[in-house]
Design an enzyme around this catalytic site. Structure first.
Site, short mmCIF file in Angstrom:
data_model
loop_
_atom_site.label_atom_id
_atom_site.label_comp_id
_atom_site.label_asym_id
_atom_site.label_seq_id
_atom_site.Cartn_x
_atom_site.Cartn_y
_atom_site.Cartn_z
N TYR A 1 -77.83 37.91 -68.46
CA TYR A 1 -76.89 38.96 -68.88
C TYR A 1 -77.30 40.31 -68.32
O TYR A 1 -76.47 41.05 -67.78
CB TYR A 1 -76.84 39.04 -70.42
CG TYR A 1 -75.76 39.96 -70.91
CD1 TYR A 1 -74.49 39.48 -71.21
CD2 TYR A 1 -76.00 41.34 -71.04
CE1 TYR A 1 -73.49 40.33 -71.63
CE2 TYR A 1 -75.00 42.19 -71.46
CZ TYR A 1 -73.75 41.68 -71.76
OH TYR A 1 -72.74 42.53 -72.17
N PHE B 1 -52.95 53.36 -52.45
CA PHE B 1 -52.45 51.99 -52.58
C PHE B 1 -51.70 51.88 -53.92
O PHE B 1 -51.90 52.71 -54.80
CB PHE B 1 -53.64 51.02 -52.51
CG PHE B 1 -53.23 49.58 -52.70
CD1 PHE B 1 -52.46 48.94 -51.74
CD2 PHE B 1 -53.58 48.88 -53.84
CE1 PHE B 1 -52.05 47.63 -51.92
CE2 PHE B 1 -53.18 47.57 -54.03
CZ PHE B 1 -52.42 46.94 -53.06
N ASP B 2 -50.83 50.88 -54.11
CA ASP B 2 -49.98 50.88 -55.31
C ASP B 2 -50.76 50.87 -56.63
O ASP B 2 -50.44 51.62 -57.55
CB ASP B 2 -48.86 49.82 -55.27
CG ASP B 2 -49.35 48.39 -55.10
OD1 ASP B 2 -50.57 48.17 -55.09
OD2 ASP B 2 -48.49 47.50 -54.97
N ASP C 1 -61.59 55.11 -50.55
CA ASP C 1 -61.17 53.79 -51.00
C ASP C 1 -61.53 52.90 -49.81
O ASP C 1 -60.82 52.84 -48.81
CB ASP C 1 -59.66 53.76 -51.29
CG ASP C 1 -59.20 52.35 -51.65
OD1 ASP C 1 -59.95 51.38 -51.39
OD2 ASP C 1 -58.08 52.20 -52.17
N ALA D 1 -61.95 49.66 -49.18
CA ALA D 1 -61.69 48.21 -49.21
C ALA D 1 -61.85 47.56 -47.84
O ALA D 1 -62.31 46.43 -47.73
CB ALA D 1 -60.28 47.95 -49.75
N LYS E 1 -61.73 42.08 -49.92
CA LYS E 1 -61.30 42.19 -48.52
C LYS E 1 -62.55 42.06 -47.64
O LYS E 1 -62.96 40.97 -47.29
CB LYS E 1 -60.59 43.53 -48.28
CG LYS E 1 -59.21 43.61 -48.90
CD LYS E 1 -59.23 43.99 -50.34
CE LYS E 1 -57.84 44.22 -50.90
NZ LYS E 1 -57.86 44.35 -52.36
N HIS F 1 -41.76 45.12 -57.89
CA HIS F 1 -41.75 44.10 -56.83
C HIS F 1 -42.42 42.79 -57.26
O HIS F 1 -42.13 41.75 -56.71
CB HIS F 1 -42.35 44.64 -55.53
CG HIS F 1 -43.70 45.26 -55.67
ND1 HIS F 1 -43.92 46.38 -56.42
CD2 HIS F 1 -44.90 44.93 -55.16
CE1 HIS F 1 -45.19 46.71 -56.38
NE2 HIS F 1 -45.81 45.84 -55.62
N1 F0G Z 1 -57.21 49.73 -52.49
C1 F0G Z 1 -56.64 49.15 -51.41
C2 F0G Z 1 -56.55 49.91 -50.14
C3 F0G Z 1 -56.14 47.85 -51.50
O1 F0G Z 1 -55.58 47.29 -50.43
C4 F0G Z 1 -56.24 47.16 -52.73
C5 F0G Z 1 -55.70 45.80 -52.87
C6 F0G Z 1 -56.86 47.80 -53.81
C7 F0G Z 1 -57.33 49.08 -53.66
C8 F0G Z 1 -57.00 47.13 -55.15
O2 F0G Z 1 -58.02 46.19 -55.10
O3 F0G Z 1 -56.89 44.00 -55.52
O4 F0G Z 1 -59.37 44.27 -55.79
O5 F0G Z 1 -57.82 45.29 -57.42
N2 F0G Z 1 -54.93 45.27 -52.04
C9 F0G Z 1 -54.39 43.93 -52.04
C10 F0G Z 1 -53.37 43.80 -50.95
C11 F0G Z 1 -53.93 43.43 -53.37
O6 F0G Z 1 -52.70 42.75 -50.89
O7 F0G Z 1 -53.26 44.70 -50.10
P1 F0G Z 1 -58.02 44.86 -56.01
#
Ligand code: F0G
Length: 456
Positions: free
Chosen positions: A70, A122-123, A213, A215, A256, A448
C-alpha cells in the site's frame, strides 16, 4: 534513412471481420455513435491512441514483478525514478489517468473567475477548468487556421494574444498557462522549443505559473528534432528534458507516450503546491505512492517510458503516419498538414462539399469509414464543437469539419494501414453518395459521447 518498427509480435489478438449488413445493423443500434459500438463489431479501431498501445514483453515482465504494498512500494520508486530522471521535478505524484491529474492540479491553482490560457485545452482539460468555475481560453497560433499550410509548428500558442490578455484588464485573473504537447485538439501539431521558451519567459514576467500537458511529450520531441533548427543532433530524451525544464511542472496522461493501458502523473517544482495536490490526491485518488494505480501499471509505465524515447521507435512511428497521410492525399483526401504522429485529421468538409455543416460532414465520413470497412474513428467538427438550439439544430458551426484517425502504438502493421487507405480511397471515388446525419437526441454535457443520430 531506412526505418522499420524495432519490435516484432510475440502474442497476437484476433480482430473481428464483419459484413456490411452486420455493420449497418450495429451502427443503427448504436444510434450512429461510434462510442456506442461494441468493440467486437470493430475491425480496425482508430478511435484513440490512449491506453490502446501494445505492451512489450519487458513491460509485462516488470508488471509481473510489481510490488503491491500500500505504501512505499518498490513499483512506486521505479516509477518515480524514471520520471525524476526525465523531468527533474522534485515532486512526482502518480494519478490513475490524465483527467484526474488535471482535476487535482487545477483545483490547487485555479478558482472561480480565474482564467487558464492554452494553445488548446483538450476536452477533459477544458471540462476540469470549467468545473472549477474558471474559464478556459484557447489561443492557437494563426498558422493553425490554414489546414493546408506546411508550417512546422502549428501547435504553438499565440504569444501576442497571451500577452495582450496578461497586460489587459483580465491580466490579474490569469491563473495559469497550460501548453499541450503535441496539440491534440489542434490537429496533433507540435509546439516548438522556441515557442515554449518564449511562453515561459512571458509567464515568469507576469508571475503566472506555466505547465505542460505532456501526454505526447516524446512525439513532440521527435518532431522538434525533425523540424526545429538547432535540434537535429539531439536525442528525444534531451529535447524532452529541456521542455520539462522550461516550465514549472506538468500533468501527463501516460496512456499515450507511457505506452500503458492506464496511468498519469503530476510533476512539480514547487513544494507547497505539491503538498496541496498531495492532500487532494490522498482524499480522492489514493495514497501518494500509488495514486489510484495498480502496482503493475506503475511498472508498465516505468518501462514504457524507457521504450518510447527510442529514436528507432519514434522514427518508425512518424514514418507510418507520414505514409498513411500520403496514401490519403493520393486518394484525394486532404488532411491537416503537415502530418503529426499520433493521428491524422481528415478534412471531411472538403471531401463532402454536398453536406452542409448542419448535416455533419465529419460525422458522415466517420460513419462511412465504419460502414465501408469496419474502421472506427471520431469526428472533430460541428458535432463536437458547434452550438445547437433547443431542437438540436446546429446554430454555430465549428471552424473545421475534421475526422481524427488515431494511430494506436505498436498495434497495427503496414498491411492494416494499407487497408485503411483502400477503404478511404473507395469512399473518395464517390463522395457524393455519403449521406448526412441529424441529431436525434443530445445530452447537454459531453454530448459527443452520448448523442444519438440518424441519416438525414
Ligand atoms: N490531455 C490530452 C492532450 C489528451 O489527449 C488526453 C486524452 C488527456 C489530457 C486526458 O487524459 O484520457 O488519461 O484522462 N486523450 C484521449 C484521446 C482520450 O483520445 O485523445 P486521460
Amino acid at each position: 534513412m531506412r526505418t522499420f518498427p524495432p519490435y516484432r509480435a510475440q502474442v497476437v489478438t484476433e480482430i473481428p471481420i464483419t459484413t456490411r449488413p452486420q455493420r449497418e445493423q450495429a451502427l443503427a443500434a448504436a444510434g450512429y455513435n461510434a462510442f456506442n459500438l461494441p468493440a467486437n463489431m470493430v475491425t480496425i479501431d482508430l478511435l484513440t491512441d490512449s491506453g490502446t498501445g501494445a505492451v512489450s514483453t519487458a513491460q509485462e515482465a516488470a508488471a509481473t514483478a510489481a510490488d503491491r504494498s500500500y505504501a512505499g512500494s518498490e513499483s512506486f520508486f521505479r516509477f518515480r525514478s524514471v520520471l525524476s530522471e526525465l523531468t527533474h521535478y522534485p515532486h512526482i505524484l502518480p494519478v490513475h489517468q490524465g483527467r484526474a491529474a488535471e482535476r487535482v492540479l487545477f483545483s490547487a491553482v485555479l478558482a472561480p473567475g480565474r482564467i487558464s490560457l492554452s494553445n488548446t485545452h483538450f476536452d477533459t482539460t477544458r471540462a476540469n477548468v470549467e468545473l472549477l468555475g474558471a474559464e478556459a481560453r484557447d489561443l492557437p497560433c494563426a498558422e493553425f487556421g490554414d489546414l493546408d499550410s506546411r508550417e512546422p509548428f502549428k501547435g504553438n500558442i499565440d504569444l501576442a494574444a497571451a500577452e495582450q490578455i496578461l497586460t489587459g484588464p483580465d491580466g490579474n485573473r490569469v491563473g495559469m498557462m497550460l501548453v499541450t504537447i503535441t496539440n491534440n485538439g489542434g490537429g496533433g501539431q507540435p509546439v516548438s522549443m522556441a515557442n515554449l521558451r518564449a511562453a515561459s519567459k512571458l509567464c515568469r514576467a507576469h508571475g503566472v505559473p506555466i505547465f505542460l500537458d505532456a501526454a505526447r511529450f516524446a512525439e513532440n520531441a521527435w518532431l522538434v528534432i525533425q523540424r526545429e533548427s538547432g535540434y537535429q543532433d539531439k536525442t528525444p530524451r534531451e529535447v524532452a528534458e529541456e521542455a520539462f525544464g522550461l516550465v514549472d511542472g506538468c500533468v501527463a496522461s501516460l496512456k499515450k507516450d507511457g505506452i500503458s493501458p492506464m496511468g498519469a502523473f503530476i510533476g512539480l517544482n514547487d513544494a507547497e503546491l505539491a503538498q496541496r495536490c498531495e492532500t487532494n490526491l490522498i482524499a480522492t485518488e489514493g495514497f501518494r505512492t500509488y495514486g489510484g494505480l495498480g502496482a503493475h501499471d506503475l511498472d508498465r509505465v516505468a518501462q514504457g517510458l524507457r521504450e518510447v524515447l527510442d529514436p528507432n521507435y519514434l522514427g518508425a512511428r512518424a514514418a507510418e503516419a507520414a505514409r498513411l497521410a500520403q496514401q490519403a492525399n493520393d486518394a484525394g483526401v486532404d488532411i491537416v498538414q503537415p502530418p503529426g504522429i499520433h493521428a491524422l485529421y481528415l478534412n471531411a468538409g472538403r471531401l463532402l462539399p454536398h453536406l452542409p455543416a448542419s448535416r455533419f460532414p465529419g460525422h458522415a465520413l466517420a460513419c462511412e469509414l465504419y460502414l465501408e470497412g469496419g474502421i472506427r474513428c471520431v469526428e472533430l467538427g460541428s458535432l463536437y464543437l458547434g452550438t445547437l438550439d433547443e431542437h438540436n439544430e446546429l446554430v454555430t458551426p465549428a471552424p473545421f469539419e475534421l475526422v481524427r484517425i488515431a494511430l494506436p502504438r505498436r498495434v497495427y502493421t503496414q498491411g492494416h494501414f494499407d487497408y485503411v487507405a483502400e477503404v478511404l480511397a473507395d469512399i473518395a471515388k464517390n463522395p457524393e453518395r455519403v449521406p448526412g446525419y441529424r441529431i436525434v437526441e443530445a445530452p447537454a454535457t459531453l454530448r459527443h459521447f452520448n448523442l444519438r443520430m440518424a441519416p438525414a
